[in-house]
Design an enzyme around this catalytic site. Sequence first.
Site, PDB file in Angstrom:
ATOM      1  N   ASP A  60       0.816  -1.211   0.000  1.00  0.00           N
ATOM      2  CA  ASP A  60       0.000   0.000   0.000  1.00  0.00           C
ATOM      3  C   ASP A  60       0.855   1.268   0.000  1.00  0.00           C
ATOM      4  OD1 ASP A  60       1.082  -0.102   2.489  1.00  0.00           O
ATOM      5  OD2 ASP A  60      -0.820  -0.004   3.588  1.00  0.00           O
ATOM      6  N   CYS A 116       4.868  -0.043   2.762  1.00  0.00           N
ATOM      7  CA  CYS A 116       5.370  -1.349   3.203  1.00  0.00           C
ATOM      8  C   CYS A 116       6.624  -1.224   4.055  1.00  0.00           C
ATOM      9  CB  CYS A 116       5.620  -2.265   2.007  1.00  0.00           C
ATOM     10  SG  CYS A 116       6.801  -1.630   0.795  1.00  0.00           S
ATOM     11  N   HIS A 160       9.363  -3.603  -2.984  1.00  0.00           N
ATOM     12  CA  HIS A 160       8.518  -3.882  -1.821  1.00  0.00           C
ATOM     13  C   HIS A 160       9.343  -4.451  -0.670  1.00  0.00           C
ATOM     14  CE1 HIS A 160       4.767  -5.012   0.232  1.00  0.00           C
ATOM     15  NE2 HIS A 160       5.384  -6.132   0.555  1.00  0.00           N
ATOM     16  N   HIS A 162      -3.648   3.493 -11.762  1.00  0.00           N
ATOM     17  CA  HIS A 162      -3.583   2.095 -12.192  1.00  0.00           C
ATOM     18  C   HIS A 162      -2.401   1.405 -11.519  1.00  0.00           C
ATOM     19  CE1 HIS A 162      -5.466   3.647 -16.209  1.00  0.00           C
ATOM     20  NE2 HIS A 162      -6.307   3.702 -15.191  1.00  0.00           N
TER      21      HIS A 162
END
Length: 221
Positions: free
Chosen positions: A13, A16, A120, A214
Amino acid sequence: MDGTVVRRVIPSDNSCLFNAVGYVMDHNKNKAPELRQVIAATVASDPVKYNEAFLGKPNQEYCAWILDSEKWGGAIELAILADYYGREIAAYDIQTTRCDLYGQDKKYSERVMLIYDGLHYDALAMSPVEEAPEEFDQTIFLVQRDRTIGPIEGLALNLVKDQQRFHPADKETSILGRKRSYTDTANFTLRCGVCQIGVIGQKEAVEHAQATGHVNFQEYK
Protein backbone atom coordinates in the site's frame (compact mmCIF):
# COMPACT_ATOMS: atom_id res chain seq x y z
CA MET A 1 19.07 -23.40 17.45
CA ASP A 2 15.49 -24.44 16.74
CA GLY A 3 13.29 -22.80 14.14
CA THR A 4 13.48 -21.30 10.69
CA VAL A 5 13.60 -17.81 9.18
CA VAL A 6 10.37 -16.94 7.37
CA ARG A 7 9.17 -14.05 5.21
CA ARG A 8 6.13 -12.27 6.62
CA VAL A 9 4.20 -10.50 3.88
CA ILE A 10 3.35 -6.85 4.47
CA PRO A 11 0.39 -5.28 2.62
CA SER A 12 1.31 -3.51 -0.63
CA ASP A 13 0.00 0.00 0.00
CA ASN A 14 3.03 2.28 -0.57
CA SER A 15 3.82 2.12 3.15
CA CYS A 16 5.37 -1.35 3.20
CA LEU A 17 8.72 -0.15 4.55
CA PHE A 18 7.10 1.53 7.55
CA ASN A 19 4.72 -1.34 8.28
CA ALA A 20 7.51 -3.91 7.89
CA VAL A 21 9.55 -1.97 10.45
CA GLY A 22 6.47 -1.73 12.66
CA TYR A 23 6.07 -5.50 12.52
CA VAL A 24 9.66 -6.43 13.35
CA MET A 25 9.92 -3.79 16.07
CA ASP A 26 6.43 -3.90 17.61
CA HIS A 27 4.58 -6.84 15.96
CA ASN A 28 2.28 -4.24 14.44
CA LYS A 29 1.70 -3.99 10.67
CA ASN A 30 -0.18 -0.70 10.94
CA LYS A 31 2.51 1.65 12.23
CA ALA A 32 3.04 3.63 9.02
CA PRO A 33 1.24 6.87 10.00
CA GLU A 34 3.04 6.98 13.35
CA LEU A 35 6.46 6.20 11.89
CA ARG A 36 6.04 8.75 9.10
CA GLN A 37 5.40 11.33 11.84
CA VAL A 38 8.55 10.20 13.67
CA ILE A 39 10.64 10.66 10.53
CA ALA A 40 9.17 14.06 9.70
CA ALA A 41 9.76 15.28 13.26
CA THR A 42 13.34 13.98 13.25
CA VAL A 43 14.14 15.64 9.94
CA ALA A 44 12.47 18.94 10.91
CA SER A 45 14.42 19.03 14.19
CA ASP A 46 17.83 19.04 12.48
CA PRO A 47 17.79 21.05 9.23
CA VAL A 48 21.59 21.22 9.23
CA LYS A 49 22.06 17.46 9.09
CA TYR A 50 18.95 16.90 6.97
CA ASN A 51 19.68 19.55 4.38
CA GLU A 52 18.57 19.71 0.76
CA ALA A 53 21.69 17.96 -0.51
CA PHE A 54 21.10 15.07 1.90
CA LEU A 55 17.37 14.74 1.32
CA GLY A 56 17.19 15.58 -2.37
CA LYS A 57 14.63 18.29 -1.60
CA PRO A 58 14.30 21.17 0.88
CA ASN A 59 13.81 20.08 4.51
CA GLN A 60 10.28 21.44 4.85
CA GLU A 61 9.24 20.01 1.50
CA TYR A 62 10.62 16.58 2.46
CA CYS A 63 8.67 16.61 5.74
CA ALA A 64 5.40 17.22 3.90
CA TRP A 65 6.36 14.63 1.28
CA ILE A 66 7.11 11.80 3.73
CA LEU A 67 3.80 12.34 5.53
CA ASP A 68 1.98 11.54 2.28
CA SER A 69 0.82 7.92 2.54
CA GLU A 70 1.45 7.45 -1.20
CA LYS A 71 5.20 8.09 -0.91
CA TRP A 72 7.69 5.27 -0.52
CA GLY A 73 10.46 5.06 2.04
CA GLY A 74 14.08 4.01 1.54
CA ALA A 75 17.54 4.29 3.04
CA ILE A 76 17.06 7.69 4.71
CA GLU A 77 13.95 6.49 6.52
CA LEU A 78 15.51 3.19 7.60
CA ALA A 79 18.51 4.98 9.09
CA ILE A 80 16.23 7.30 11.08
CA LEU A 81 14.06 4.42 12.30
CA ALA A 82 17.10 2.40 13.40
CA ASP A 83 18.10 5.31 15.63
CA TYR A 84 14.52 5.88 16.81
CA TYR A 85 14.20 2.29 18.02
CA GLY A 86 17.84 1.92 19.08
CA ARG A 87 18.23 -1.26 17.04
CA GLU A 88 20.07 -2.20 13.87
CA ILE A 89 17.92 -2.79 10.81
CA ALA A 90 19.25 -5.33 8.31
CA ALA A 91 17.65 -5.00 4.87
CA TYR A 92 18.34 -7.93 2.54
CA ASP A 93 18.12 -7.24 -1.21
CA ILE A 94 16.79 -10.32 -3.01
CA GLN A 95 18.23 -9.41 -6.40
CA THR A 96 21.82 -9.01 -5.18
CA THR A 97 21.61 -10.88 -1.81
CA ARG A 98 23.34 -7.80 -0.35
CA CYS A 99 22.55 -6.86 3.24
CA ASP A 100 22.41 -3.14 4.04
CA LEU A 101 22.80 -2.59 7.78
CA TYR A 102 21.36 0.61 9.29
CA GLY A 103 22.46 1.80 12.74
CA GLN A 104 25.64 -0.26 12.56
CA ASP A 105 27.83 2.69 13.52
CA LYS A 106 25.92 3.08 16.82
CA LYS A 107 26.75 -0.50 17.87
CA TYR A 108 23.22 -1.23 19.05
CA SER A 109 22.78 -4.49 20.96
CA GLU A 110 19.78 -5.76 18.96
CA ARG A 111 18.87 -6.22 15.30
CA VAL A 112 15.77 -6.75 13.18
CA MET A 113 15.60 -7.95 9.57
CA LEU A 114 13.69 -6.92 6.44
CA ILE A 115 13.70 -8.31 2.90
CA TYR A 116 13.46 -6.11 -0.20
CA ASP A 117 12.63 -7.20 -3.75
CA GLY A 118 13.34 -4.00 -5.65
CA LEU A 119 9.98 -2.36 -4.97
CA HIS A 120 8.52 -3.88 -1.82
CA TYR A 121 9.63 -4.55 1.76
CA ASP A 122 8.51 -7.56 3.80
CA ALA A 123 9.53 -8.62 7.31
CA LEU A 124 11.81 -11.49 8.29
CA ALA A 125 11.16 -13.46 11.46
CA MET A 126 12.33 -16.58 13.26
CA SER A 127 9.49 -19.08 13.56
CA PRO A 128 9.43 -22.42 15.43
CA VAL A 129 8.24 -24.08 12.20
CA GLU A 130 7.44 -22.61 8.78
CA GLU A 131 3.66 -22.89 9.22
CA ALA A 132 3.53 -21.49 12.77
CA PRO A 133 1.22 -18.51 13.41
CA GLU A 134 2.80 -15.06 13.48
CA GLU A 135 2.27 -14.70 17.23
CA PHE A 136 5.14 -17.15 17.69
CA ASP A 137 7.54 -15.04 15.61
CA GLN A 138 10.79 -13.76 17.04
CA THR A 139 11.81 -10.59 15.22
CA ILE A 140 14.42 -9.01 17.54
CA PHE A 141 17.84 -10.65 17.80
CA LEU A 142 20.84 -10.02 20.04
CA VAL A 143 23.97 -8.74 18.32
CA GLN A 144 26.96 -10.76 19.46
CA ARG A 145 30.53 -9.64 20.13
CA ASP A 146 31.50 -10.26 16.51
CA ARG A 147 28.67 -7.88 15.47
CA THR A 148 26.64 -10.70 13.94
CA ILE A 149 23.45 -12.37 15.15
CA GLY A 150 25.04 -15.80 14.85
CA PRO A 151 23.59 -18.69 12.82
CA ILE A 152 20.38 -16.76 12.20
CA GLU A 153 22.28 -14.69 9.62
CA GLY A 154 23.01 -17.83 7.62
CA LEU A 155 19.36 -18.87 7.74
CA ALA A 156 18.28 -15.41 6.58
CA LEU A 157 20.73 -15.43 3.69
CA ASN A 158 19.57 -18.90 2.63
CA LEU A 159 15.99 -17.66 2.54
CA VAL A 160 17.04 -14.63 0.47
CA LYS A 161 18.81 -16.91 -2.01
CA ASP A 162 15.75 -19.15 -2.20
CA GLN A 163 13.58 -16.11 -2.93
CA GLN A 164 15.97 -15.10 -5.70
CA ARG A 165 15.16 -18.22 -7.69
CA PHE A 166 12.66 -17.19 -10.33
CA HIS A 167 10.28 -19.59 -12.05
CA PRO A 168 9.82 -18.49 -15.70
CA ALA A 169 6.22 -19.67 -15.79
CA ASP A 170 5.30 -17.12 -13.14
CA LYS A 171 5.25 -13.88 -15.13
CA GLU A 172 2.42 -11.92 -13.55
CA THR A 173 3.56 -8.84 -11.68
CA SER A 174 2.17 -5.72 -10.06
CA ILE A 175 4.13 -2.76 -8.76
CA LEU A 176 2.13 -3.06 -5.54
CA GLY A 177 2.25 -6.82 -5.07
CA ARG A 178 4.12 -9.22 -7.29
CA LYS A 179 4.21 -13.00 -7.28
CA ARG A 180 7.74 -12.70 -8.52
CA SER A 181 10.40 -12.71 -5.78
CA TYR A 182 12.38 -9.78 -7.12
CA THR A 183 12.28 -7.18 -9.85
CA ASP A 184 15.09 -5.66 -11.91
CA THR A 185 13.85 -2.16 -11.18
CA ALA A 186 15.87 -0.36 -13.84
CA ASN A 187 15.11 -2.59 -16.82
CA PHE A 188 11.92 -4.55 -16.26
CA THR A 189 9.19 -3.98 -18.82
CA LEU A 190 5.54 -3.81 -17.82
CA ARG A 191 2.22 -3.35 -19.54
CA CYS A 192 -0.59 -1.64 -17.65
CA GLY A 193 -3.44 -4.11 -17.20
CA VAL A 194 -5.97 -1.27 -17.36
CA CYS A 195 -4.94 0.83 -20.35
CA GLN A 196 -2.32 -1.49 -21.92
CA ILE A 197 0.39 1.20 -22.01
CA GLY A 198 3.94 -0.16 -21.80
CA VAL A 199 6.47 1.22 -19.28
CA ILE A 200 10.12 0.46 -18.59
CA GLY A 201 11.63 0.44 -15.11
CA GLN A 202 10.45 1.44 -11.66
CA LYS A 203 10.43 5.17 -12.39
CA GLU A 204 8.00 4.94 -15.32
CA ALA A 205 5.81 2.41 -13.51
CA VAL A 206 5.49 4.62 -10.44
CA GLU A 207 4.86 7.74 -12.53
CA HIS A 208 2.13 5.96 -14.48
CA ALA A 209 0.52 4.63 -11.30
CA GLN A 210 0.57 8.05 -9.64
CA ALA A 211 -0.84 9.77 -12.73
CA THR A 212 -3.62 7.27 -13.40
CA GLY A 213 -4.22 5.29 -10.22
CA HIS A 214 -3.58 2.09 -12.19
CA VAL A 215 -1.55 -0.42 -10.18
CA ASN A 216 -2.08 -3.71 -12.00
CA PHE A 217 0.78 -4.52 -14.36
CA GLN A 218 1.87 -7.61 -16.25
CA GLU A 219 5.50 -8.16 -17.10
CA TYR A 220 6.36 -8.78 -20.73
CA LYS A 221 9.47 -8.99 -22.90
